[in-house]
Structures are given as structure tokens and as C-alpha cells.
Enzyme design. Structure first.
Site, PDB file in Angstrom:
ATOM      1  N   HIS A 257      -4.649 -62.375  54.172  1.00 39.15           N
ATOM      2  CA  HIS A 257      -5.999 -62.438  53.612  1.00 39.15           C
ATOM      3  C   HIS A 257      -5.937 -62.233  52.093  1.00 39.15           C
ATOM      4  O   HIS A 257      -6.525 -63.005  51.319  1.00 39.15           O
ATOM      5  CB  HIS A 257      -6.870 -61.367  54.280  1.00 39.15           C
ATOM      6  N   GLU A 258      -5.214 -61.203  51.652  1.00 44.10           N
ATOM      7  CA  GLU A 258      -5.114 -60.919  50.217  1.00 44.10           C
ATOM      8  C   GLU A 258      -4.287 -61.982  49.500  1.00 44.10           C
ATOM      9  O   GLU A 258      -4.598 -62.375  48.375  1.00 44.10           O
ATOM     10  CB  GLU A 258      -4.534 -59.521  49.974  1.00 44.10           C
TER      11      GLU A 258
ATOM     12  N   CYS B 168     -14.876 -59.571  54.129  1.00 47.89           N
ATOM     13  CA  CYS B 168     -14.342 -59.588  52.775  1.00 47.89           C
ATOM     14  C   CYS B 168     -15.299 -58.870  51.844  1.00 47.89           C
ATOM     15  O   CYS B 168     -16.515 -59.061  51.934  1.00 47.89           O
ATOM     16  CB  CYS B 168     -14.145 -61.040  52.318  1.00 47.89           C
TER      17      CYS B 168
ATOM     18  N   HIS C 260      -6.369 -64.755  48.534  1.00 44.97           N
ATOM     19  CA  HIS C 260      -7.168 -64.481  47.334  1.00 44.97           C
ATOM     20  C   HIS C 260      -6.426 -64.842  46.048  1.00 44.97           C
ATOM     21  O   HIS C 260      -7.033 -65.365  45.113  1.00 44.97           O
ATOM     22  CB  HIS C 260      -7.583 -63.011  47.255  1.00 44.97           C
TER      23      HIS C 260
END
Length: 175
Positions: free
Chosen positions: A143-144, A101, A147
Site C-alpha cells: 500500500h505504501e 487510507c 504511494h
């Protein structure tokens, strides 16, 4: 003219907040943010970046998969802004894969993710898109997506003893 944004590092509160929905994708400030994120992710050799990572608590991210030094086997795709993203469905099948990351430099860990996902998002022109991703692109999207929900990949690592530095990852991992 797009500007290179500073990337928030683990410990910055913005990384743990939930991104607010983008009210108007056509807003010039949103368009400028997207342009800034595109140059920032490219400069950092990233395959994705979320608005909270550049200190903007919004539900917006870029998926920009391409082969690069951090992910040599990443598939090539046109960098795409995804506004107010949603995961519509997820496969039961999961697989572990190594992630890093931009907000946690120098660290890699194996993260279980759904192998296939169906997603919905607005493009930067405000068009509603529905896509299906599998493998690496499904991993990057998840993954995003984490966030913009206040999570980072290390929250999903099942055993912290499997974390390793980027240097060791490069030394130990094939290809």
C-alpha cells in the site's frame, strides 16, 4: 522538535507523482521529515504513511503496524522508516483484504495484494535491509509502496461497487 504534518487528500497532485529517490538518508531535512511522519502517522491512528502523503515527493515511507481503532487486529511492530524501498519478489498467491487510507478518509475497499513479498530498503541510518513480509505487513508495505509510485488503493479495487464508507465497514465487518 517533530511537527504534525497535514495529510494530502485525494485530488492533491502530489499523491499522483512518483517519489524521487532520497539521495542522502543522513540529510538533516530527511531525518526531520521522518520524525514528522512518525508523529503524524501515530496521531492519525495509521499503520503507515508515505512522504507524498505529507506533501514531500520522495521515495520514503513509514510502516507502523499496531492494533488501533482503524485496524484492531494489526500486528505490533516498531515503526520503521523505509527509504528508497523496492519489492524484490512477490508470491504468485494473492489475497483480497480491506484497506483504507489516511488520504482518502471515510472509505474502505477490498484490494488484492501479493500474500508474501521480499523487500529491500535503506533504514534511517543508511543501512541496507532485506526483509520478507507476509499477510498484513506485506499488505501495508505494498500500500505504501504504491504511494511512492503515484497510486492509491482505490486504483487497485477490482469492483468499485465493493467500496464502502468507514461507518458501514465498522457496522458490517466482524471484529
Amino acid at each position: 522538535m517533530p511537527i504534525l504534518r497535514q495529510i494530502a487528500q485525494l485530488g492533491q497532485p502530489v499523491l499522483r507523482g512518483v517519489g524521487a529517490a532520497v539521495a542522502d538518508p543522513a540529510d538533516p531535512a530527511v531525518q526531520a521529515l521522518i520524525d514528522d511522519m512518525l508523529v503524524t502517522v501515530a496521531d492519525a491512528n495509521g499503520v503507515g504513511i508515505a512522504a507524498p502523503q505529507v506533501f514531500e515527493p520522495l521515495s520514503l515511507f513509514i510502516v507502523a503496524s499496531h492494533p488501533n481503532p482503524r485496524y484492531p487486529h494489526a500486528p505490533q511492530m516498531e515503526p520503521t522508516a523505509m527509504i528508497n524501498p523496492e519489492i524484490v519478489w512477490m508470491s504468485d498467491e494473492k489475497e483480497k483484504g480491506w484497506e483504507g487510507c489516511l488520504s482518502i478518509p471515510g472509505l474502505r475497499g477490498p484490494v488484492p495484494r501479493h500474500r508474501r513479498i521480499g523487500v529491500r530498503y535503506l533504514t534511517r541510518s543508511g543501512e541496507l535491509r532485506e526483509e520478507e513480509y507476509d499477510g498484513f505487513l506485506a499488505r501495508v508495505f505494498q500500500h505504501e509502496f504504491d504511494h511512492v509510485r503515484g497510486m492509491v488503493f482505490i486504483d487497485r479495487v477490482e469492483d468499485t461497487r465493493e467500496l464502502m464508507t468507514e461507518k458501514e465497514y465498522v457496522r458490517l465487518m466482524p471484529g
